[in-house]
Design a protein around this motif. Structure first.
Motif, PDB file in Angstrom:
ATOM      1  N   CYS A 274      -6.192   3.603  -1.256  1.00 58.08           N
ATOM      2  CA  CYS A 274      -5.804   2.189  -1.396  1.00 58.08           C
ATOM      3  C   CYS A 274      -6.523   1.324  -0.374  1.00 58.08           C
ATOM      4  O   CYS A 274      -7.027   0.251  -0.704  1.00 58.08           O
TER       5      CYS A 274
ATOM      6  N   PHE B 174       0.829  -1.203   0.000  1.00 58.04           N
ATOM      7  CA  PHE B 174       0.000   0.000   0.000  1.00 58.04           C
ATOM      8  C   PHE B 174       0.862   1.251   0.000  1.00 58.04           C
ATOM      9  O   PHE B 174       0.596   2.203  -0.722  1.00 58.04           O
TER      10      PHE B 174
ATOM     11  N   ARG C 295      -3.559   9.052  -1.076  1.00 54.84           N
ATOM     12  CA  ARG C 295      -3.494   7.839  -1.904  1.00 54.84           C
ATOM     13  C   ARG C 295      -3.518   6.590  -1.035  1.00 54.84           C
ATOM     14  O   ARG C 295      -4.117   5.582  -1.402  1.00 54.84           O
TER      15      ARG C 295
END
Length: 56
Positions: A26, A12, A22
């Motif tokens: 994820c 990740f 982000r």
């Protein structure tokens, strides 16, 4: 279990490239995918029912 968690978190972090937004995206995408793939069969819609537009 700890090794699998560590590999998942490293993956990740690699995909997120250090950006917390982000990373959050994820986690949310992974959670949605796992939830969808692991739900019981009785909760999955029947393909034939979808084609005709009614419940079985």
């Amino acid at each position: 279990m700890l090794m699998r968690t560590g590999v998942a978190l490293a993956g990740f972090y690699f995909v997120a490239q250090g950006d917390w937004t982000r990373l959050l995206a994820c986690f949310l995408a992974a959670r949605a995918a796992v939830t969808r793939l692991t739900r019981p069969d009785e909760e999955k819609p029947h393909r034939l029912a979808e084609e005709v537009g009614r419940e079985p």
